[in-house]
Design a protein around this motif. Sequence first.
Motif, mmCIF file in Angstrom:
data_model
loop_
_atom_site.group_PDB
_atom_site.id
_atom_site.type_symbol
_atom_site.label_atom_id
_atom_site.label_comp_id
_atom_site.label_asym_id
_atom_site.label_seq_id
_atom_site.Cartn_x
_atom_site.Cartn_y
_atom_site.Cartn_z
ATOM 1 N N ARG A 175 0.844 -1.202 0.000
ATOM 2 C CA ARG A 175 0.000 0.000 0.000
ATOM 3 C C ARG A 175 0.882 1.256 0.000
ATOM 4 O O ARG A 175 0.580 2.240 -0.683
ATOM 5 C CB ARG A 175 -0.937 -0.016 1.206
ATOM 6 N N SER A 176 1.977 1.218 0.740
ATOM 7 C CA SER A 176 2.916 2.346 0.749
ATOM 8 C C SER A 176 3.630 2.475 -0.598
ATOM 9 O O SER A 176 3.845 3.584 -1.109
ATOM 10 C CB SER A 176 3.947 2.162 1.864
ATOM 11 N N MET A 177 3.989 1.327 -1.195
ATOM 12 C CA MET A 177 4.705 1.348 -2.468
ATOM 13 C C MET A 177 3.822 1.836 -3.611
ATOM 14 O O MET A 177 4.312 2.321 -4.632
ATOM 15 C CB MET A 177 5.261 -0.044 -2.772
ATOM 16 N N GLN A 178 2.514 1.722 -3.434
ATOM 17 C CA GLN A 178 1.600 2.203 -4.464
ATOM 18 C C GLN A 178 1.660 3.716 -4.646
ATOM 19 O O GLN A 178 1.317 4.222 -5.725
ATOM 20 C CB GLN A 178 0.165 1.781 -4.145
ATOM 21 N N ILE A 179 2.074 4.429 -3.628
ATOM 22 C CA ILE A 179 2.232 5.880 -3.777
ATOM 23 C C ILE A 179 3.297 6.167 -4.833
ATOM 24 O O ILE A 179 3.134 7.022 -5.707
ATOM 25 C CB ILE A 179 2.603 6.526 -2.427
ATOM 26 N N PHE A 180 4.393 5.400 -4.763
ATOM 27 C CA PHE A 180 5.472 5.544 -5.743
ATOM 28 C C PHE A 180 5.001 5.163 -7.142
ATOM 29 O O PHE A 180 5.252 5.884 -8.117
ATOM 30 C CB PHE A 180 6.664 4.673 -5.336
ATOM 31 N N THR A 181 4.301 4.019 -7.264
ATOM 32 C CA THR A 181 3.888 3.576 -8.600
ATOM 33 C C THR A 181 2.802 4.478 -9.191
ATOM 34 O O THR A 181 2.739 4.662 -10.405
ATOM 35 C CB THR A 181 3.402 2.115 -8.581
ATOM 36 N N ALA A 182 1.953 5.073 -8.346
ATOM 37 C CA ALA A 182 0.959 6.023 -8.850
ATOM 38 C C ALA A 182 1.658 7.257 -9.425
ATOM 39 O O ALA A 182 1.283 7.766 -10.492
ATOM 40 C CB ALA A 182 -0.002 6.428 -7.737
ATOM 41 N N ALA A 183 2.692 7.735 -8.716
ATOM 42 C CA ALA A 183 3.461 8.882 -9.216
ATOM 43 C C ALA A 183 4.189 8.522 -10.506
ATOM 44 O O ALA A 183 4.205 9.306 -11.464
ATOM 45 C CB ALA A 183 4.452 9.334 -8.149
ATOM 46 N N LEU A 184 4.784 7.325 -10.539
ATOM 47 C CA LEU A 184 5.513 6.879 -11.730
ATOM 48 C C LEU A 184 4.576 6.757 -12.927
ATOM 49 O O LEU A 184 4.899 7.181 -14.043
ATOM 50 C CB LEU A 184 6.183 5.534 -11.446
ATOM 51 N N GLN A 185 3.406 6.187 -12.687
ATOM 52 C CA GLN A 185 2.461 5.997 -13.774
ATOM 53 C C GLN A 185 1.928 7.342 -14.295
ATOM 54 O O GLN A 185 1.737 7.520 -15.494
ATOM 55 C CB GLN A 185 1.299 5.122 -13.303
ATOM 56 N N SER A 186 1.716 8.287 -13.398
ATOM 57 C CA SER A 186 1.281 9.620 -13.808
ATOM 58 C C SER A 186 2.358 10.317 -14.636
ATOM 59 O O SER A 186 2.069 10.976 -15.636
ATOM 60 C CB SER A 186 0.941 10.465 -12.577
ATOM 61 N N PHE A 187 3.600 10.162 -14.214
ATOM 62 C CA PHE A 187 4.726 10.747 -14.955
ATOM 63 C C PHE A 187 4.801 10.179 -16.364
ATOM 64 O O PHE A 187 4.896 10.926 -17.351
ATOM 65 C CB PHE A 187 6.031 10.478 -14.208
ATOM 66 N N THR A 188 4.732 8.854 -16.487
ATOM 67 C CA THR A 188 4.828 8.244 -17.810
ATOM 68 C C THR A 188 3.619 8.598 -18.676
ATOM 69 O O THR A 188 3.752 8.755 -19.891
ATOM 70 C CB THR A 188 4.965 6.714 -17.712
ATOM 71 N N HIS A 189 2.455 8.746 -18.053
ATOM 72 C CA HIS A 189 1.265 9.183 -18.786
ATOM 73 C C HIS A 189 1.518 10.539 -19.440
ATOM 74 O O HIS A 189 1.199 10.764 -20.604
ATOM 75 C CB HIS A 189 0.074 9.269 -17.831
ATOM 76 N N GLY A 190 2.139 11.444 -18.686
ATOM 77 C CA GLY A 190 2.467 12.758 -19.229
ATOM 78 C C GLY A 190 3.477 12.691 -20.358
ATOM 79 O O GLY A 190 3.388 13.446 -21.331
ATOM 80 N N THR A 191 4.454 11.770 -20.260
ATOM 81 C CA THR A 191 5.481 11.665 -21.305
ATOM 82 C C THR A 191 4.910 11.194 -22.629
ATOM 83 O O THR A 191 5.499 11.446 -23.681
ATOM 84 C CB THR A 191 6.606 10.688 -20.903
ATOM 85 N N ASN A 192 3.777 10.520 -22.609
ATOM 86 C CA ASN A 192 3.216 9.983 -23.853
ATOM 87 C C ASN A 192 1.943 10.707 -24.276
ATOM 88 O O ASN A 192 1.838 11.205 -25.387
ATOM 89 C CB ASN A 192 2.938 8.480 -23.694
ATOM 90 N N ASP A 193 0.964 10.814 -23.364
ATOM 91 C CA ASP A 193 -0.345 11.334 -23.763
ATOM 92 C C ASP A 193 -0.353 12.829 -24.033
ATOM 93 O O ASP A 193 -1.009 13.287 -24.970
ATOM 94 C CB ASP A 193 -1.388 10.991 -22.696
ATOM 95 N N ALA A 194 0.324 13.625 -23.229
ATOM 96 C CA ALA A 194 0.300 15.079 -23.443
ATOM 97 C C ALA A 194 0.959 15.463 -24.760
ATOM 98 O O ALA A 194 0.637 16.500 -25.353
ATOM 99 C CB ALA A 194 0.999 15.789 -22.287
ATOM 100 N N GLN A 195 1.854 14.615 -25.246
ATOM 101 C CA GLN A 195 2.562 14.925 -26.486
ATOM 102 C C GLN A 195 1.651 14.834 -27.714
ATOM 103 O O GLN A 195 1.992 15.350 -28.782
ATOM 104 C CB GLN A 195 3.752 13.976 -26.664
ATOM 105 N N LYS A 196 0.520 14.176 -27.556
ATOM 106 C CA LYS A 196 -0.372 14.026 -28.711
ATOM 107 C C LYS A 196 -0.970 15.375 -29.107
ATOM 108 O O LYS A 196 -1.079 15.690 -30.291
ATOM 109 C CB LYS A 196 -1.436 12.980 -28.404
#
Length: 329
Positions: A175-196
């Motif tokens: 549950r604590s590690m999910q904070i990290f993966t949520a941040a990581l997933q949001s970051f990668t979302h920005g690297t791909n989706d915002a570029q469209k």
Amino acid sequence: METSMLVLGLVVFLALAFDFINGFHDTANAIATSVSTRALKPRTAILLAASMNFVGAMMFTGVAKTIGGKVADPATLDNGIQIVIATLIAAIIWNLVTWWFGIPSSSSHALIGALAGGVFAGAGSDALNYGGFRDIILALILSPLIAFIGGYLIMQLLKVIFAKRSPHTVNKGFRSMQIFTAALQSFTHGTNDAQKAMGIITFALVASDRLQEMEVPFWVKLSAATAMALGTSVGGWKIIKTMGTKIFKIEPINGFAADFTGASVIFGATLLHLPISTTHAITSAILGVGSAKRFSAVKWSLAGRIVITWFITIPITALLSGLLVTLLF
């Protein structure tokens, strides 16, 4: 010149509106599992997703160049601006319809399908770059398969590693590690989706002779990143509910496995300059993780509805965009 600037302003407005809608439409991709397992409170998760989306969007432009140049060459289109307007209207309509019904469809599929349909209707079949279009479609098809297999394998590995630990202890840690993966997933979302949105604005700038090559201006990066972050801050509760609770009952270890898998697939695609669907990658990762947990635990009827939406998005948005080009221009 004045009319031309007004039309170009409309393109920028529509592109940023698409990016904003993409933000609240796809917020669930990054935070659904962490919210459903109560690793993060909803408001905290959304603020985290918005800020990390912004950071990710500002750091890369490779996907934007692919969107802006691989489907068609904007410099050769006489009516490129009109095609872009039809493309954005079609993609926005589809995003809003699927959001309304709580279906996690792909903004990437919507934009690519609409652009291809608009180019075909507005400039003819010869204007389409079939090689580049094929590469994008291949990435869109393969990425969910890779995410499904990756989610399944990672979950199986975690089951072996933590087989002798108590479920309570394991889930507390993850549950604590999910904070990290949520941040990581949001970051990668920005690297791909915002570029469209960056790519489609740059496409319009080249088509209108205001840029000579597919280089994304800083103001385009900043405005697209801001629109994505603002959209993310609004949230998409219908899709959060679908992804976080309706596919299968997610526990923290499952959420971690799904988030880590989805983020890895998305960032790999970003490094290869390939636009993929973050929705597809993350949903497929959740399905893979659920299958590893227990195949019967996954609500495959709902998964089937999602998959059907994936397959129909490109042809529907292509037809809609082509129709708009024909009727309006």
